[in-house]
Design an enzyme around this catalytic site. Structure first.
Site, PDB file in Angstrom:
ATOM      1  N   SER A   1       6.561 106.148 -40.773  1.00 58.96           N
ATOM      2  CA  SER A   1       5.684 105.295 -39.970  1.00 58.96           C
ATOM      3  C   SER A   1       4.512 106.102 -39.432  1.00 58.96           C
ATOM      4  CB  SER A   1       6.481 104.705 -38.790  1.00 58.96           C
ATOM      5  OG  SER A   1       5.622 104.082 -37.856  1.00 58.96           O
TER       6      SER A   1
ATOM      7  N   HIS B   1       0.225  99.544 -49.909  1.00 59.65           N
ATOM      8  CA  HIS B   1       1.189  98.876 -49.039  1.00 59.65           C
ATOM      9  C   HIS B   1       0.584  98.520 -47.683  1.00 59.65           C
ATOM     10  CE1 HIS B   1       5.039  97.254 -48.205  1.00 59.65           C
ATOM     11  NE2 HIS B   1       5.486  98.202 -47.424  1.00 59.65           N
TER      12      HIS B   1
ATOM     13  N   THR C   1     -18.208  95.796 -38.833  1.00 58.84           N
ATOM     14  CA  THR C   1     -18.348  94.351 -38.699  1.00 58.84           C
ATOM     15  C   THR C   1     -16.992  93.670 -38.754  1.00 58.84           C
ATOM     16  OG1 THR C   1     -18.616  94.071 -41.089  1.00 58.84           O
ATOM     17  CG2 THR C   1     -20.630  94.368 -39.774  1.00 58.84           C
TER      18      THR C   1
ATOM     19  N   GLU D   1       9.720 100.819 -52.776  1.00 59.28           N
ATOM     20  CA  GLU D   1       9.503 101.774 -51.695  1.00 59.28           C
ATOM     21  C   GLU D   1      10.684 102.733 -51.674  1.00 59.28           C
ATOM     22  OE1 GLU D   1       7.968 100.078 -47.941  1.00 59.28           O
ATOM     23  OE2 GLU D   1       8.333  98.128 -48.884  1.00 59.28           O
TER      24      GLU D   1
ATOM     25  N   TYR E   1      13.438  98.380 -51.535  1.00 58.48           N
ATOM     26  CA  TYR E   1      13.588  99.781 -51.145  1.00 58.48           C
ATOM     27  C   TYR E   1      14.594 100.524 -52.015  1.00 58.48           C
ATOM     28  CZ  TYR E   1      10.924  99.431 -46.794  1.00 58.48           C
ATOM     29  OH  TYR E   1       9.921  99.298 -45.876  1.00 58.48           O
TER      30      TYR E   1
ATOM     31  N   ASP F   1     -19.574  92.073 -44.726  1.00 61.07           N
ATOM     32  CA  ASP F   1     -18.228  92.041 -44.138  1.00 61.07           C
ATOM     33  C   ASP F   1     -17.291  93.089 -44.729  1.00 61.07           C
ATOM     34  OD1 ASP F   1     -17.635  91.042 -46.641  1.00 61.07           O
ATOM     35  OD2 ASP F   1     -16.975  89.077 -45.960  1.00 61.07           O
TER      36      ASP F   1
ATOM     37  N   HIS G   1       3.458 104.724 -44.106  1.00 61.12           N
ATOM     38  CA  HIS G   1       3.268 103.280 -44.152  1.00 61.12           C
ATOM     39  C   HIS G   1       1.911 102.903 -43.570  1.00 61.12           C
ATOM     40  CE1 HIS G   1       7.262 101.802 -45.316  1.00 61.12           C
ATOM     41  NE2 HIS G   1       6.791 100.577 -45.166  1.00 61.12           N
TER      42      HIS G   1
END
Length: 738
Positions: A292, A136, A679, A482, A523, A674, A244
């Site tokens: 969070s 996610h 970088t 979720e 959700y 990359d 998250h």
């Protein structure tokens, strides 16, 4: 988190709802249980970075957040487990650094995999025993989703995107398949308490006090980890922890695996530096719907006052109510990502050196079914699930990334009539039926997605539900959405109770929720959280009893391990078939032409690095470049530089940049590309058809480098009216001193 930004509303055209159908043929028979003392296991990893360049990222649903560069390439990490006594009955868990899962991508990946295997080996894998779970990350390009609501938020599907992700998943599984071998697989768990907060505490507090009293926190602190070793040592780990990946904020334009991707990258890097190049570490997602990583919590950007995204936040302007991560003031979202990722890594490594339970003495098995959620009837004469719909608070966003400010979290009065603009827009699209309004109450419906099917279904009606058991010690729930902390706790408790009642697992077994698996349906909250109608509840698609419906379905799967067959389709378990492929839309303008400024060619350096640097410095260079959607390096443009190990450092087929060291014989050798944290490659459009690219290298940030002479190289492909040509460019050499 998936939010609807205000800029997305213009595209919400008309559409209905999803498809149906899963096994109409009734019960299917499965092998009976056997016991053995060890497992077969394999691990694999592959790049899945899709095309970039003005591609809207999946997660925040902001049309302004475009993938215009790379900080950390995204990957698929695959794990195969089987019992030696039944080696053909195996399970495959894949964690992907993507914003969500796609059932079309999963099926494509299985098809790609089968095409690379012998007939006998191809028969080992299908969608039933392959679980694909998204971490996610909100820093991955969109363009691969299945349903119109999620497609339109990223301007539709993007050519080559599904293919890139599916081919990478297939390659990761193929690598794991090739190294399946007798292994010692162990499981352990522990608490991590400084990497997450609950962003919807008002919702959490609506759960019964007696239930909340059983837990010490409003976050799920448990990290569950599987570790794989063989005769050569540590082979891989996969863990599940609820948080998250939104440490990289909504203004970030660079592809990244966010905090979980950083944790994976760092552990794999450490093992490579020890000579263990085969090691694969997945930091997978769990029940993090309301969790969070932004530990400083939400505050008003103008006053610093505490807020939570409700109607009164920041004087009524919720756009100012934003949560920040640790270290944000000192190092922005990059430092926040490093801190949260490092804390997950530290806990995982602590668990790897602590007490372990060996997985032995039981079967490795799987169950999978497609069910039509809107046909599901709760047992005991309970209500039927609702057709999908999204509420007003869905458009409010979260405190990690607020919406446009014309709605708020906690709007739970369906009769308030306080959104005339929203009602007008909603009714142009589709006025919800009285039945839908009643079914979803107290959610005020913004989008009647279950009653919209133009040009394609807006949200899924049919969901894949899947479960693995790995001996008598671990069960993995492939959850297609979720799910919040408390909802996840109820789910795990219910499934474990069923497995224990059937004597399928031991009392100390761990039940894992692998969130965002196999498809995306927004959700799932508890019934009590649903009444509050914060963002997570407004995004709970199938009404107030969505969690109860999921628990009922997964208990049916869990019980089938004991009965050795899935039941026939009933109103309590409405199996159906996989949704058919839809006619996807693409709102992106194709790249037509690349041009250069007068007197310049593609690959020209417009700003050279300095002559000397030391460890810790950042090297920066600017190039005349082309649109990155055209492609990156080719074998020809890489030229005859040395590639240690015969491939690019990140294992991808191509790269937009390299860091190269000059050898004693004058030849150049690739040190970094990359794919790593040290970088960054960033592209910008200049005028109509010109492009400028910025390459940066922070020396020694995660990868130590030796003193010497270095250069940066850029790679791209420019499109003319007739042909697309690959090109490259290199800076002047510069010296890195001790």
């Amino acid at each position: 988190m998936f939010k609807l930004g205000g800029s997305s509303l213009w595209t919400l055209a008309n559409v209905l709802t999803a498809l149906l159908l899963v096994f109409a043929e009734g019960g299917r028979s499965f092998p009976t249980k056997r016991q053995d003392a060890s497992l077969l296991a394999g691990v694999g990893m592959a790049d899945i970075t899709p095309p970039i360049g003005e591609i809207v990222m999946m997660g925040y649903a902001s049309l302004d957040q475009r993938a215009n560069g790379v900080h950390l390439r995204i990957r698929a990490r695959a794990y195969i487990f089987a019992n030696p006594s039944q080696p053909n009955r195996r399970v495959v868990f894949v964690s992907t650094d993507t914003g969500s899962a796609s059932h079309h991508v999963r099926q494509m990946a299985v098809n790609y995999l089968k095409s690379k295997l012998s007939t006998a080996d191809a028969a080992l894998y299908n969608a039933d025993n392959v679980m694909v779970s998204a971490t996610h990350t909100h820093a991955g390009p969109g363009g691969y989703n299945d349903d119109f609501l999620y497609q339109v938020s990223t301007l539709g599907t993007v050519p080559r995107t599904r293919e890139a992700i599916a081919q990478g998943i297939a390659q990761a599984i193929l690598e794991a398949h090739r190294n399946v071998a007798p292994s010692t697989v162990t499981v352990t768990s522990g608490n991590l308490d400084n990497a997450s907060i609950n962003r919807s505490k008002k919702s959490y507090l609506a759960n019964p006090a007696a239930e909340r009293a059983k837990y010490t926190s409003d976050i799920d602190q448990t990290m569950v980890q599987l570790m794989i070793k063989d005769g050569q040592g540590l082979k891989g780990i996969v863990n599940w922890f609820a948080v998250h990946p939104v440490s990289m904020n909504i203004s970030n334009p660079l592809v990244s695996g966010d905090n979980k991707g950083y944790a994976s990258y760092m552990w794999e890097l450490q093992e490579r530096q020890k000579g263990n190049s085969r090691f694969v570490a997945a930091f997978a997602q769990s029940n993090g719907g309301d969790i969070s990583p932004n530990l400083e919590g939400p505050r008003c950007l103008d006053t610093g006052a505490v807020c939570d995204g409700d109607k009164d936040s920041c004087g009524g302007n919720i756009t100012k109510c934003v949560a920040r991560g640790p270290g944000y003031a000192q190092g922005g979202d990059v430092l926040s990502t490093e801190i949260i990722g490092s804390r997950q890594l530290a806990k995982a490594q602590e668990l790897s050196s602590g007490s372990q339970t060996t997985l032995a003495g039981g079967v490795v098995d799987y169950r999978h079914a497609w069910v039509k959620m809107s046909d599901l009837q709760l047992e005991g004469g309970g209500p039927q699930m609702c057709k999908p719909a999204m509420g007003y608070s869905f458009s409010a966003g979260t405190t990690d990334a607020p919406g446009p400010g014309i709605s708020w979290q906690g709007d739970n009065d369906p009769n308030a009539g306080n959104k005339p603009l929203f009602d007008f827009i909603r009714n142009i699209l589709k006025k919800p039926s009285a039945q839908l309004v009643q079914c979803h109450a107290p959610k005020p419906i913004l989008l009647a997605t279950g009653e919209m099917d133009t040009p394609n279904p807006w949200q899924p009606h049919a969901l894949p539900i899947q479960m693995f058991i790995i001996t008598r010690k671990v069960a993995i729930i492939g959850f297609p959405a979720e799910i919040t902390v408390m909802a996840g706790r109820r789910m795990r408790d219910a499934i474990k109770a069923q497995l224990l009642a059937d004597n399928t697992v031991d009392a100390d077994a761990l039940v894992v929720i692998a969130g965002l698996s196999n498809t995306y349906s927004s959700y799932v909250t508890t019934f009590e959280e649903y009444q509050v109608q914060r963002y997570e509840a407004g995004s709970t698609a199938y009404g107030p009893n969505t969690l109860a419906g999921h628990i009922q379905l997964f208990k049916t799967l869990a019980h089938s391990f004991n009965t050795t067959s899935l039941p026939n389709s009933t109103p309590n378990f409405p199996v159906t078939t996989q949704p058919a492929a839809s006619s996807d839309l693409n709102f992106y303008t194709p790249v037509v032409l690349d041009t250069t400024p007068g007197g310049k060619s593609f690959g020209s350096v417009t700003a050279q690095p300095a002559a000397t640097y030391k460890s810790g410095d950042t090297v920066t260079a600017h190039f005349v470049c082309a649109h990155p959607r055209n492609g990156a390096s080719t074998p020809r443009t890489l030229g005859n530089v040395q590639l240690p190990g015969g491939r690019l450092p990140g294992g991808a087929a191509s790269t937009y940049m390299t860091v190269e060291k000059q050898l004693a014989n004058g030849q150049w050798s690739v040190v970094l590309d990359d794919s790593g944290w040290d970088t960054t490659y960033k592209w910008a459009r200049v005028g109509v058809a010109e492009s400028s690219c910025t390459l940066k290298w922070t020396i020694g940030k995660t990868v130590p480098v030796e003193p010497g002479t270095y250069r940066l190289r850029y790679f791209g492909q420019n499109k003319s009216v007739i042909v697309t040509l690959a090109h490259s460019g290199a800076t002047n050499a510069f010296v890195v001193s001790p």
